[in-house]
Design an enzyme around this catalytic site. Sequence first.
Site, PDB file in Angstrom:
ATOM      1  N   ARG A  36       0.802  -1.228   0.000  1.00  0.00           N
ATOM      2  CA  ARG A  36       0.000   0.000   0.000  1.00  0.00           C
ATOM      3  C   ARG A  36       0.835   1.279   0.000  1.00  0.00           C
ATOM      4  O   ARG A  36       0.379   2.314  -0.469  1.00  0.00           O
ATOM      5  CB  ARG A  36      -0.938  -0.003   1.198  1.00  0.00           C
ATOM      6  CG  ARG A  36      -1.981  -1.097   1.073  1.00  0.00           C
ATOM      7  CD  ARG A  36      -2.936  -1.009   2.206  1.00  0.00           C
ATOM      8  NE  ARG A  36      -3.927  -2.063   2.145  1.00  0.00           N
ATOM      9  CZ  ARG A  36      -4.907  -2.179   3.021  1.00  0.00           C
ATOM     10  NH1 ARG A  36      -5.029  -1.318   3.999  1.00  0.00           N
ATOM     11  NH2 ARG A  36      -5.768  -3.170   2.917  1.00  0.00           N
ATOM     12  N   ASP A 139     -15.531   8.545   9.708  1.00  0.00           N
ATOM     13  CA  ASP A 139     -14.414   7.640   9.461  1.00  0.00           C
ATOM     14  C   ASP A 139     -13.123   8.439   9.637  1.00  0.00           C
ATOM     15  O   ASP A 139     -13.118   9.665   9.467  1.00  0.00           O
ATOM     16  CB  ASP A 139     -14.480   7.074   8.031  1.00  0.00           C
ATOM     17  CG  ASP A 139     -13.707   5.762   7.892  1.00  0.00           C
ATOM     18  OD1 ASP A 139     -14.340   4.690   7.880  1.00  0.00           O
ATOM     19  OD2 ASP A 139     -12.452   5.815   7.843  1.00  0.00           O
TER      20      ASP A 139
END
Length: 269
Positions: A36, A139
Amino acid sequence: MSYEINDTEFKRLSGLLYDIAGISLSDAKKVLMTGRLSKRLSALGLDTYTQYFKYVTDPAHADELRFMVDLLTTNETYFFREPQHFEFLKQIVPKSIASGDVYRVWSAAASIGAEAYTIAMVLADKLGVEGAWEILGTDISHSVLEHARRGHYRMAEAEKIHVPYLKKFCLKGRDDQAGTFLIDKKLRQHVGFEQLNLNVEGMKKMGDFDVIFLRNVLIYFDIPTKQRVVANLIRSLKSGGYLIVGHSESLNGITNVLTLVKPTIYRKP
Ligand SMILES: C[S@@+](CC[C@H](N)C(=O)[O-])C[C@H]1O[C@@H](n2cnc3c(N)ncnc32)[C@H](O)[C@@H]1O
């Protein structure tokens, strides 16, 4: 290009993620981290994770922390995930809301918004699209929230939405939007999204909610983090309100404030 990460580099970067988000990455997650983050190293012209750690912890590059957290969070979600919870919601939503009252539900690890809009479909069905209800989605990751606010998804993601809901609450894309759908504005106007890190000691109270969904995020946390996060949420839960966790999660040993109603569903006395 792929970059090698050594143990020290992995420990430093995973420690940083833990300090910010409370997410614990075991050594087995090295491949996930390099998979990532490698595109960030390459975009920044850096050669090693030691250089990246220096960069991301330099106050002059505070924005990079945001990119790093966005990349290292796992945002998997879908509409009507763990459908028993939405059946439960249907049962507990009152038939009508007293004048001046608003029924409030919080999707506390909302990702791209599928959970919040699933709740919206249920509430619109039970209380009406013009009804007195509101949903907050929060979030830690900024990029997922941008997606959530758009309410625009690939048609493949509609798979689990019941056809009557799909017809009533979703608009099928045409021409250059073919293969996508948009959550109807009538629903979207009941749903707000805000960036929020749940792993903050004494996090601000977000309101008084009838139901809080905290699903599929506790699995990334160790016990002290779970305790902190759950205590933060309980402050914003009405007395008599429900806290719902994911099917592989439990609040056993995490709080003694809530009463277990059935597996994964808790109530504040
Ligand atoms: C696997 S998704 C779950 C989405 C949805 N609740 C569901 O069950 O389908 C987990 C989400 O938790 C968010 N998250 C992780 N740590 C967080 C934190 N400390 N504060 C707020 N959100 C966090 C991630 O960004 C991710 O979008």
